[in-house]
Scaffold this active site. Structure first.
Site, PDB file in Angstrom:
ATOM      1  N   TYR A   1      -0.063  10.157 -13.996  1.00  0.00           N
ATOM      2  CA  TYR A   1      -1.190   9.522 -12.890  1.00  0.00           C
ATOM      3  C   TYR A   1      -2.243  10.449 -12.597  1.00  0.00           C
ATOM      4  CZ  TYR A   1      -3.669   7.394  -9.433  1.00  0.00           C
ATOM      5  OH  TYR A   1      -4.672   6.960  -8.411  1.00  0.00           O
TER       6      TYR A   1
ATOM      7  N   HIS B   1     -17.176   6.659  -7.309  1.00  0.00           N
ATOM      8  CA  HIS B   1     -16.571   6.481  -5.774  1.00  0.00           C
ATOM      9  C   HIS B   1     -17.753   6.939  -4.730  1.00  0.00           C
ATOM     10  CE1 HIS B   1     -12.713   6.217  -7.590  1.00  0.00           C
ATOM     11  NE2 HIS B   1     -12.144   6.040  -6.451  1.00  0.00           N
TER      12      HIS B   1
ATOM     13  N   TYR C   1      -9.495   7.900  45.360  1.00  0.00           N
ATOM     14  CA  TYR C   1      -8.803   8.273  44.049  1.00  0.00           C
ATOM     15  C   TYR C   1      -9.531   9.453  43.178  1.00  0.00           C
ATOM     16  CZ  TYR C   1      -4.638   5.167  45.182  1.00  0.00           C
ATOM     17  OH  TYR C   1      -3.616   4.574  45.736  1.00  0.00           O
TER      18      TYR C   1
ATOM     19  N   ARG D   1      -9.153  12.527  44.979  1.00  0.00           N
ATOM     20  CA  ARG D   1      -7.972  12.886  45.023  1.00  0.00           C
ATOM     21  C   ARG D   1      -7.170  13.044  43.691  1.00  0.00           C
ATOM     22  NH1 ARG D   1      -4.148   9.289  48.011  1.00  0.00           N
ATOM     23  NH2 ARG D   1      -5.922   7.968  48.723  1.00  0.00           N
TER      24      ARG D   1
END
Length: 507
Positions: A52, A82, A279, A282
């Site tokens: 292949y 391609h 938050y 913190r």
């Protein structure tokens, strides 16, 4: 010039190649195994047995035997057929990194290409011939076929390339650089286009830039903490060692060091009526620390992939056989890219909340509304905050996983694909968005800290302010802000913010 031993190259070396466009070549020790594999391929191409990709067609056409006299035509046709990429050209830094990764893969001596193929890439890197690689067209399995085909096309004098910054035909670019197009032998076209190098290069670039963003966020979050007169108690080392996560410990340590000596911090240790900060102040160590650890996991995957052989079939010289497998499948890269995307989105999400905090007079601890000294007549950073919200939301959308979005291609021969190219390519846009969020946060935080005068921030944050103010003045009254935002985000992208603050966290 960097000389690389295939299988051993570190992320630090790859980042140097990416950021500085440093040319790279393989160590001479790689030549013997490369040529041994190439001889096996040449023997197989001349034989009667169908192998292949060497003397057969490709994909669904693998059962079609190709005569030895047609193998060169087979490989050229493979490359040209391609070259189906579309979209914007990949930037030069990522293209050169992709080419370097292809060197590393072929240099392991399992691809079956001749040494002259490797030399062609090395010479193109050294002399600045950069293939034009359309950024869209890969699904991340059977290799990054279309992008790598455009790279290979430039090597054989087809397609386009840039030379000395000018886009032209590849044939002209090679000629101007003193190079000749090569003629591909058996298996060489397939060896060039099978592989994960496009996806991996884009994912590595995303990783390198995300790490820089994370380091900048530590400095900028520290500046914001002082701007809103936040507490440093959540940075106490014992809090983070009790949890034990390395990233969290690292972020808290860096922020403690960055803020050490701040007069602003010392001014409100006593008598502050606030019990806890939101938050976004913190929990910076917990959020960005988690992002750091996710980036570290992705980094381990990508370092392995950068050194891997990912084409097909593979030439197993020690066993004396050529075997088809599936190393071209970029699932590992796809997962890593998704991890990086999540980290980038979360670093931006918590940073955006800090911007919102600073412009809101009900939450910013007495900073002027929208950080303008004359609110009402002036809108200050009102819409800059809206921009950060837009980019935060965009990054959330982009952070949705790509690796789960398989679709069959190539007449169902390639029936599961990774979409790693999608996952990796989006990281550039996400990091650009994050740099703007952090840049706006820095502008706001600088304005807020300066509003606390005569109190001063820490020495390291004063260095950040000095760097910023050397190019961008404080916002006294409304002005055209887009150039300021771009300049601040460019500082973040270039690593100048982390450098000014002395932030350097080991990957």
């Amino acid at each position: 010039m960097i000389e690389m031993i295939p299988g051993t190259v570190t992320l630090a070396t790859l980042e140097d190649i990416y950021r500085n466009l440093t040319p790279a070549k393989l160590d001479a020790s790689a030549r013997e195994p490369v040529e041994a594999a190439a001889k096996m391929v040449a023997d197989a191409a001349a034989g009667e047995e169908a192998v292949y990709g060497i003397n057969t067609g490709f994909g669904k056409l693998a059962s079609t035997k190709i005569a030895p006299a047609d193998t060169a035509t087979l490989q050229r046709n493979l490359i040209l057929s391609h070259c189906c990429g579309v979209g914007e050209a990949l930037p030069e830094d990522k293209t050169r990194l992709m080419m370097t990764l292809k060197l590393l893969s072929m240099g392991r001596g399992a691809s079956g290409v001749r040494w002259l193929v490797i030399e062609q890439i090395e010479q193109m890197l050294e002399r600045g011939v950069v293939p034009v690689i359309p950024s869209q067209g890969s699904v991340g399995a059977s290799g990054d076929l279309a992008p790598l085909a455009h790279m290979a096309a430039a090597m054989i004098g087809a397609g386009e390339a840039t030379f000395e910054g000018i886009r032209m035909s590849s044939a002209d670019a090679l000629k101007k650089a003193g190079l000749e197009p090569i003629v591909l032998g058996p298996k060489e076209g397939l060896g060039l286009i099978n592989g994960t190098q496009f996806s991996t290069a884009c994912a590595l670039a995303g990783l390198f830039d995300a790490w820089r963003m994370a380091e900048a966020s530590m400095a900028i979050a520290s500046l914001t903490t002082d701007a809103i007169m936040g507490s440093t108690a959540p940075l106490v080392a014992d809090i983070h060692s009790l949890r034990g996560h390395a990233g969290q410990i690292d972020v808290a340590r860096e922020m403690r060091a960055i803020m050490d000596g701040s007069e602003i911090r010392e001014s409100h240790r006593e008598g502050d009526t606030r019990v806890q900060d939101p938050y976004c102040i913190r929990c910076q160590p917990q959020v960005v620390g988690a992002a750091l650890d996710v980036l570290r996991m992705a980094a381990k995957t990508l370092e392995i992939e950068a050194n891997a052989v990912t084409d097909n079939p593979l030439v197993l010289v020690n066993e004396g056989r050529i075997v088809s497998g599936g190393n071209f499948h970029a699932e590992y890269v796809g997962f890593a890219a998704d991890q990086i995307a999540l980290a980038v989105a979360e670093i931006g999400a918590i940073a955006q909340r800090r911007v919102a905090l600073m412009v809101d007079p009900t939450l910013s601890h007495d900073l002027p509304p929208f950080l303008t000294p004359d609110p009402g007549l002036n809108s200050g950073f009102m819409i800059a905050e809206v921009t950060t919200a837009a980019l935060m939301s965009e990054n959330k959308h982009l952070a949705n996983p790509c690796v789960t979005d398989s679709t069959p291609t190539s007449a169902n021969q390639e029936d599961h694909v990774s979409m790693a190219a999608h996952g990796a390519l989006r990281l550039g846009r996400m990091n650009a968005n994050l740099s703007v969020i952090l840049g706006v946060e820095m502008l706001c935080a600088a304005q807020g800290v300066e509003a606390r005068a005569p109190l001063k921030t820490s020495a390291r944050l004063q260095d950040v302010l000095a760097m910023l103010r050397a190019e961008i003045p404080a916002l006294a009254e409304d002005r055209y802000l887009a150039p300021d935002i771009e300049a601040a985000s460019a500082m973040v992208r270039a690593g100048r913010v982390a450098d000014a603050a002395g932030v350097k966290v080991a990957a």
